[in-house]
Design a protein around this motif. Structure first.
Motif, PDB file in Angstrom:
ATOM      1  N   ARG A  36       1.363   0.924  10.369  1.00  0.00           N
ATOM      2  CA  ARG A  36       0.914  -0.097   9.443  1.00  0.00           C
ATOM      3  C   ARG A  36      -0.776  -0.023   9.489  1.00  0.00           C
ATOM      4  O   ARG A  36      -1.420   0.420  10.565  1.00  0.00           O
ATOM      5  N   PRO A  37      -1.305  -0.036   8.378  1.00  0.00           N
ATOM      6  CA  PRO A  37      -2.474   0.170   8.123  1.00  0.00           C
ATOM      7  C   PRO A  37      -3.349  -0.946   9.080  1.00  0.00           C
ATOM      8  O   PRO A  37      -2.668  -2.332   9.231  1.00  0.00           O
ATOM      9  N   GLY A  38      -4.451  -0.852   9.031  1.00  0.00           N
ATOM     10  CA  GLY A  38      -5.324  -1.892  10.009  1.00  0.00           C
ATOM     11  C   GLY A  38      -6.617  -2.288   8.823  1.00  0.00           C
ATOM     12  O   GLY A  38      -6.923  -1.518   8.076  1.00  0.00           O
ATOM     13  N   PRO A  39      -7.372  -3.505   9.296  1.00  0.00           N
ATOM     14  CA  PRO A  39      -8.611  -3.758   8.640  1.00  0.00           C
ATOM     15  C   PRO A  39      -9.514  -2.647   8.762  1.00  0.00           C
ATOM     16  O   PRO A  39      -9.618  -2.070   9.564  1.00  0.00           O
ATOM     17  N   GLY A  40      -9.831  -2.423   7.727  1.00  0.00           N
ATOM     18  CA  GLY A  40     -11.243  -1.228   7.349  1.00  0.00           C
ATOM     19  C   GLY A  40     -10.618   0.080   6.555  1.00  0.00           C
ATOM     20  O   GLY A  40     -11.293   0.686   6.449  1.00  0.00           O
ATOM     21  N   ASP A  41      -9.173   0.130   6.877  1.00  0.00           N
ATOM     22  CA  ASP A  41      -8.620   1.338   6.115  1.00  0.00           C
ATOM     23  C   ASP A  41      -8.789   1.421   4.672  1.00  0.00           C
ATOM     24  O   ASP A  41      -8.765   0.543   4.006  1.00  0.00           O
ATOM     25  N   LEU A  42      -8.997   2.604   4.494  1.00  0.00           N
ATOM     26  CA  LEU A  42      -9.278   2.653   2.903  1.00  0.00           C
ATOM     27  C   LEU A  42      -8.125   3.461   2.443  1.00  0.00           C
ATOM     28  O   LEU A  42      -7.680   4.626   2.817  1.00  0.00           O
ATOM     29  N   LEU A  43      -7.225   2.953   1.541  1.00  0.00           N
ATOM     30  CA  LEU A  43      -5.971   3.263   1.159  1.00  0.00           C
ATOM     31  C   LEU A  43      -5.846   3.821  -0.255  1.00  0.00           C
ATOM     32  O   LEU A  43      -6.589   3.040  -1.276  1.00  0.00           O
ATOM     33  N   ILE A  44      -4.950   4.794  -0.826  1.00  0.00           N
ATOM     34  CA  ILE A  44      -4.506   4.805  -2.245  1.00  0.00           C
ATOM     35  C   ILE A  44      -3.274   4.071  -2.433  1.00  0.00           C
ATOM     36  O   ILE A  44      -2.200   4.659  -1.688  1.00  0.00           O
ATOM     37  N   ARG A  52      -7.701   2.027  -5.269  1.00  0.00           N
ATOM     38  CA  ARG A  52      -8.147   2.250  -3.908  1.00  0.00           C
ATOM     39  C   ARG A  52      -8.414   1.188  -3.348  1.00  0.00           C
ATOM     40  O   ARG A  52      -9.089   0.217  -3.797  1.00  0.00           O
ATOM     41  N   LEU A  53      -7.793   0.756  -2.112  1.00  0.00           N
ATOM     42  CA  LEU A  53      -8.006  -0.699  -1.507  1.00  0.00           C
ATOM     43  C   LEU A  53      -8.559  -0.318  -0.220  1.00  0.00           C
ATOM     44  O   LEU A  53      -8.120   0.336   0.604  1.00  0.00           O
ATOM     45  N   ARG A  54      -9.564  -1.016   0.227  1.00  0.00           N
ATOM     46  CA  ARG A  54     -10.310  -1.525   1.631  1.00  0.00           C
ATOM     47  C   ARG A  54      -9.249  -2.795   1.980  1.00  0.00           C
ATOM     48  O   ARG A  54      -9.487  -3.827   1.690  1.00  0.00           O
ATOM     49  N   VAL A  55      -8.673  -2.389   3.068  1.00  0.00           N
ATOM     50  CA  VAL A  55      -7.701  -3.403   3.771  1.00  0.00           C
ATOM     51  C   VAL A  55      -8.624  -4.212   4.744  1.00  0.00           C
ATOM     52  O   VAL A  55      -9.570  -3.956   5.298  1.00  0.00           O
ATOM     53  N   VAL A  56      -8.290  -5.571   4.271  1.00  0.00           N
ATOM     54  CA  VAL A  56      -8.956  -6.793   5.042  1.00  0.00           C
ATOM     55  C   VAL A  56      -8.116  -7.276   5.963  1.00  0.00           C
ATOM     56  O   VAL A  56      -8.361  -7.604   7.229  1.00  0.00           O
ATOM     57  N   SER A  57      -6.912  -7.466   5.578  1.00  0.00           N
ATOM     58  CA  SER A  57      -5.750  -8.178   6.602  1.00  0.00           C
ATOM     59  C   SER A  57      -4.328  -7.373   6.348  1.00  0.00           C
ATOM     60  O   SER A  57      -4.090  -7.201   5.198  1.00  0.00           O
ATOM     61  N   VAL A  58      -3.555  -7.456   7.409  1.00  0.00           N
ATOM     62  CA  VAL A  58      -2.348  -7.209   7.272  1.00  0.00           C
ATOM     63  C   VAL A  58      -1.412  -8.367   7.547  1.00  0.00           C
ATOM     64  O   VAL A  58      -1.561  -8.939   8.668  1.00  0.00           O
ATOM     65  N   CYS A  59      -0.618  -8.715   6.544  1.00  0.00           N
ATOM     66  CA  CYS A  59       0.041 -10.170   7.058  1.00  0.00           C
ATOM     67  C   CYS A  59       1.238  -9.785   7.832  1.00  0.00           C
ATOM     68  O   CYS A  59       2.043  -8.725   8.048  1.00  0.00           O
ATOM     69  N   LEU A  71     -11.563  -0.942  -4.821  1.00  0.00           N
ATOM     70  CA  LEU A  71     -12.974  -0.382  -4.981  1.00  0.00           C
ATOM     71  C   LEU A  71     -12.990   0.554  -6.147  1.00  0.00           C
ATOM     72  O   LEU A  71     -11.660   1.501  -6.601  1.00  0.00           O
ATOM     73  N   ASP A  72     -14.240   0.407  -6.816  1.00  0.00           N
ATOM     74  CA  ASP A  72     -14.258   1.521  -7.979  1.00  0.00           C
ATOM     75  C   ASP A  72     -14.549   2.810  -7.444  1.00  0.00           C
ATOM     76  O   ASP A  72     -14.816   3.117  -6.200  1.00  0.00           O
ATOM     77  N   ARG A  73     -15.024   3.617  -8.449  1.00  0.00           N
ATOM     78  CA  ARG A  73     -15.549   5.179  -8.243  1.00  0.00           C
ATOM     79  C   ARG A  73     -16.551   5.357  -7.159  1.00  0.00           C
ATOM     80  O   ARG A  73     -16.761   6.115  -6.326  1.00  0.00           O
ATOM     81  N   ARG A  74     -17.498   4.344  -7.235  1.00  0.00           N
ATOM     82  CA  ARG A  74     -18.685   4.464  -6.582  1.00  0.00           C
ATOM     83  C   ARG A  74     -18.527   3.685  -4.968  1.00  0.00           C
ATOM     84  O   ARG A  74     -19.356   3.750  -4.363  1.00  0.00           O
ATOM     85  N   GLY A  75     -17.400   3.196  -5.086  1.00  0.00           N
ATOM     86  CA  GLY A  75     -16.995   2.488  -3.476  1.00  0.00           C
ATOM     87  C   GLY A  75     -17.412   0.991  -3.472  1.00  0.00           C
ATOM     88  O   GLY A  75     -17.413   0.485  -2.580  1.00  0.00           O
TER      89      GLY A  75
END
Length: 142
Positions: free
Chosen positions: A4-12, A28-35, A51-55
């Motif tokens: 399971r990913p956690g908050p702060g993980d950067l995923l494709i 690209r998704l910066r995870v805030v929470s996992v339900c 997130l866009d190309r610049r982050g």
């Protein structure tokens, strides 16, 4: 990724995670929470920022994805701006110098103070009190 990913993980998030993210819809998704609510085995609800190309975050999304299809995105730094590496540091004001206030205590923008604000200027010339008590039209001669 089966963990399971956690908050702060950067995923494709792409087609491997869910068919709705195929092709140009990948993100690209910066995870805030996992339900924690129960779902189908191997699937999870994620809340995060796209997130866009610049982050920079462009939108907040909640996505339903397959854990096995998620990949960690490489943490890339935005490219440096041209000419920034040779820039001189900003000039520091002299000690004790205060900038004029541009906002009031509630954060509202105020008018800039006049250029002479804060300087002491001489007041009106002093008036002799005896002369000022004479009736008009008299010069004080007897």
């Amino acid at each position: 990724m089966n963990a399971r990913p956690g908050p702060g993980d950067l995923l494709i998030v792409d087609r491997a995670a869910s068919v709705q993210f195929a092709g140009e819809r990948a993100l690209r998704l910066r995870v805030v929470s996992v339900c924690d609510r129960p779902t189908y085995d191997g699937w999870v609800w994620l809340t995060g920022y796209v997130l866009d190309r610049r982050g920079a975050a462009t939108a907040k999304r909640e996505v339903f994805v397959r854990l096995a299809g998620l990949r960690h995105a490489p943490a890339t730094m935005p490219p440096p701006r041209a000419g920034r590496h040779n820039a001189d540091p900003p000039e520091t004001p002299p000690r004790g110098h205060r900038r004029p206030r541009t906002h009031d205590r509630e954060g509202r923008r105020t008018a800039a103070p006049p250029p002479h604000a804060g300087r002491r200027t001489p007041g009106p010339p002093a008036v002799d009190s005896e002369v000022s008590r004479r009736p008009a039209g008299t010069d004080g001669a007897r």
